[in-house]
Design a protein around this motif. Structure first.
Motif, PDB file in Angstrom:
ATOM      1  N   UNK A 195       0.874  -1.166   0.000  1.00 37.55           N
ATOM      2  CA  UNK A 195       0.000   0.000   0.000  1.00 37.55           C
ATOM      3  C   UNK A 195       0.912   1.217   0.000  1.00 37.55           C
ATOM      4  N   UNK A 196       0.588   2.195  -0.811  1.00 40.90           N
ATOM      5  CA  UNK A 196       1.301   3.470  -0.798  1.00 40.90           C
ATOM      6  C   UNK A 196       0.253   4.554  -0.613  1.00 40.90           C
ATOM      7  N   UNK A 197       0.528   5.475   0.307  1.00 40.33           N
ATOM      8  CA  UNK A 197      -0.375   6.599   0.488  1.00 40.33           C
ATOM      9  C   UNK A 197       0.431   7.846   0.775  1.00 40.33           C
ATOM     10  N   UNK A 198      -0.200   8.973   0.617  1.00 38.12           N
ATOM     11  CA  UNK A 198       0.478  10.237   0.854  1.00 38.12           C
ATOM     12  C   UNK A 198      -0.236  11.365   0.161  1.00 38.12           C
ATOM     13  N   UNK A 199       0.557  12.355  -0.270  1.00 28.63           N
ATOM     14  CA  UNK A 199      -0.017  13.512  -0.939  1.00 28.63           C
ATOM     15  C   UNK A 199       0.975  14.078  -1.949  1.00 28.63           C
ATOM     16  N   UNK A 200       0.411  14.739  -2.945  1.00 32.59           N
ATOM     17  CA  UNK A 200       1.187  15.366  -4.007  1.00 32.59           C
ATOM     18  C   UNK A 200       0.972  16.870  -3.902  1.00 32.59           C
ATOM     19  N   UNK A 201       2.062  17.616  -3.684  1.00 33.11           N
ATOM     20  CA  UNK A 201       1.991  19.081  -3.685  1.00 33.11           C
ATOM     21  C   UNK A 201       2.177  19.547  -5.124  1.00 33.11           C
ATOM     22  N   UNK A 202       1.228  20.352  -5.602  1.00 32.41           N
ATOM     23  CA  UNK A 202       1.278  20.804  -6.994  1.00 32.41           C
ATOM     24  C   UNK A 202       1.453  22.314  -7.063  1.00 32.41           C
ATOM     25  N   UNK A 203       2.030  22.757  -8.140  1.00 39.71           N
ATOM     26  CA  UNK A 203       2.268  24.172  -8.361  1.00 39.71           C
ATOM     27  C   UNK A 203       1.093  24.861  -9.027  1.00 39.71           C
ATOM     28  N   UNK A 204      -0.094  24.683  -8.479  1.00 36.99           N
ATOM     29  CA  UNK A 204      -1.301  25.349  -8.961  1.00 36.99           C
ATOM     30  C   UNK A 204      -1.791  26.216  -7.806  1.00 36.99           C
ATOM     31  N   UNK A 205      -1.890  27.539  -8.012  1.00 39.80           N
ATOM     32  CA  UNK A 205      -2.271  28.426  -6.909  1.00 39.80           C
ATOM     33  C   UNK A 205      -3.558  27.990  -6.199  1.00 39.80           C
ATOM     34  N   UNK A 206      -3.522  28.122  -4.880  1.00 44.74           N
ATOM     35  CA  UNK A 206      -4.660  27.848  -4.002  1.00 44.74           C
ATOM     36  C   UNK A 206      -5.103  26.387  -4.004  1.00 44.74           C
ATOM     37  N   UNK A 207      -4.221  25.495  -4.444  1.00 43.98           N
ATOM     38  CA  UNK A 207      -4.560  24.072  -4.459  1.00 43.98           C
ATOM     39  C   UNK A 207      -3.850  23.375  -3.305  1.00 43.98           C
ATOM     40  N   UNK A 208      -4.630  22.770  -2.395  1.00 44.45           N
ATOM     41  CA  UNK A 208      -3.989  22.028  -1.294  1.00 44.45           C
ATOM     42  C   UNK A 208      -3.359  20.746  -1.839  1.00 44.45           C
ATOM     43  N   UNK A 209      -2.470  20.106  -1.065  1.00 43.13           N
ATOM     44  CA  UNK A 209      -1.901  18.829  -1.509  1.00 43.13           C
ATOM     45  C   UNK A 209      -3.009  17.830  -1.854  1.00 43.13           C
ATOM     46  N   UNK A 210      -2.788  17.064  -2.909  1.00 47.36           N
ATOM     47  CA  UNK A 210      -3.762  16.075  -3.386  1.00 47.36           C
ATOM     48  C   UNK A 210      -3.434  14.722  -2.758  1.00 47.36           C
ATOM     49  N   UNK A 211      -4.347  14.177  -1.987  1.00 50.54           N
ATOM     50  CA  UNK A 211      -4.127  12.924  -1.275  1.00 50.54           C
ATOM     51  C   UNK A 211      -4.317  11.732  -2.213  1.00 50.54           C
ATOM     52  N   UNK A 212      -3.577  10.638  -1.945  1.00 48.73           N
ATOM     53  CA  UNK A 212      -3.727   9.406  -2.715  1.00 48.73           C
ATOM     54  C   UNK A 212      -3.511   8.197  -1.807  1.00 48.73           C
ATOM     55  N   UNK A 213      -4.118   7.095  -2.185  1.00 50.60           N
ATOM     56  CA  UNK A 213      -3.910   5.784  -1.555  1.00 50.60           C
ATOM     57  C   UNK A 213      -4.059   4.747  -2.657  1.00 50.60           C
ATOM     58  N   UNK A 214      -3.123   3.799  -2.691  1.00 47.41           N
ATOM     59  CA  UNK A 214      -3.186   2.745  -3.726  1.00 47.41           C
ATOM     60  C   UNK A 214      -2.686   1.438  -3.128  1.00 47.41           C
ATOM     61  N   UNK A 215      -3.408   0.365  -3.405  1.00 49.65           N
ATOM     62  CA  UNK A 215      -3.004  -0.984  -3.022  1.00 49.65           C
ATOM     63  C   UNK A 215      -2.623  -1.749  -4.279  1.00 49.65           C
ATOM     64  N   UNK A 216      -1.729  -2.728  -4.107  1.00 54.82           N
ATOM     65  CA  UNK A 216      -1.344  -3.565  -5.231  1.00 54.82           C
ATOM     66  C   UNK A 216      -0.408  -4.662  -4.765  1.00 54.82           C
ATOM     67  N   UNK A 217       0.223  -5.322  -5.718  1.00 54.94           N
ATOM     68  CA  UNK A 217       1.235  -6.321  -5.420  1.00 54.94           C
ATOM     69  C   UNK A 217       2.458  -6.014  -6.279  1.00 54.94           C
ATOM     70  N   UNK A 218       3.624  -6.436  -5.780  1.00 49.65           N
ATOM     71  CA  UNK A 218       4.886  -6.133  -6.444  1.00 49.65           C
ATOM     72  C   UNK A 218       5.893  -7.228  -6.191  1.00 49.65           C
ATOM     73  N   UNK A 219       6.816  -7.418  -7.132  1.00 48.85           N
ATOM     74  CA  UNK A 219       7.961  -8.317  -6.930  1.00 48.85           C
ATOM     75  C   UNK A 219       9.191  -7.481  -6.605  1.00 48.85           C
ATOM     76  N   UNK A 220      10.012  -7.955  -5.705  1.00 49.08           N
ATOM     77  CA  UNK A 220      11.289  -7.310  -5.413  1.00 49.08           C
ATOM     78  C   UNK A 220      12.305  -7.922  -6.360  1.00 49.08           C
ATOM     79  N   UNK A 221      12.995  -7.096  -7.147  1.00 44.34           N
ATOM     80  CA  UNK A 221      13.997  -7.604  -8.097  1.00 44.34           C
ATOM     81  C   UNK A 221      15.367  -7.549  -7.483  1.00 44.34           C
TER      82      UNK A 221
END
Length: 142
Positions: A116-142
């Motif tokens: 699971x990865x979650x957090x926020x993205x700060x964008x360079x658009x005036x008056x825009x708060x950080x955009x929150x995200x959450x994503x689940x998935x599966x992955x292989x470690x190489x």
């Protein structure tokens, strides 16, 4: 006057959060003192305009255990309805994480590991708060 500002704010385009996924995890170094991983992320922008990303704050969980957290300092732009990528390096102290991630290192290349990865993205658009995200998935470690 405040009625005017709220009316203008409601007229503006709604900004959808990007989709942030881990595309791969690479074990770069493993020695008696530390483990170094590179995490590769894909970012998809569902909006009809580019997203100028200033930073990404993230927390990554592997098998429901916190693996890494931090904030990127790199800036990039995700095209309108397009995709971009970014990488981070993670250094772990082998002594403090050995028990938690020993099985992950042994089996990570042979079976998909839930993340699971979650957090926020700060964008360079005036008056825009950080955009929150959450994503689940599966992955292989190489």
């Amino acid at each position: 006057m405040s009625l005017l500002f709220s009316a203008c704010a409601s007229q503006g385009p709604a900004i959808e959060s990007p989709v942030v996924e881990i595309s791969s995890i690479e074990l770069l170094e493993l020695n008696l003192r530390r483990q170094t991983f590179r995490l590769h992320f894909d970012v998809a922008n569902p909006n009809p305009f580019p997203l100028p990303v200033k930073s990404v704050q993230y927390t990554v969980f592997l098998e429901s255990r916190q693996f890494a957290s931090g904030e990127t300092g790199s800036r990039f732009t995700v095209p309108a309805r397009g995709e971009s990528t970014f990488d981070i390096s993670v250094d772990l102290d082998l002594m403090s994480t050995a028990a938690s991630f020993a099985s992950l290192l042994r089996s990570g290349t042979s079976r998909p590991i839930p993340y699971q990865v979650n957090g926020s993205v700060a964008v360079g658009i005036p008056f825009t708060p950080p955009l929150r995200f959450t994503q689940d998935g599966t992955i292989l470690v190489r």
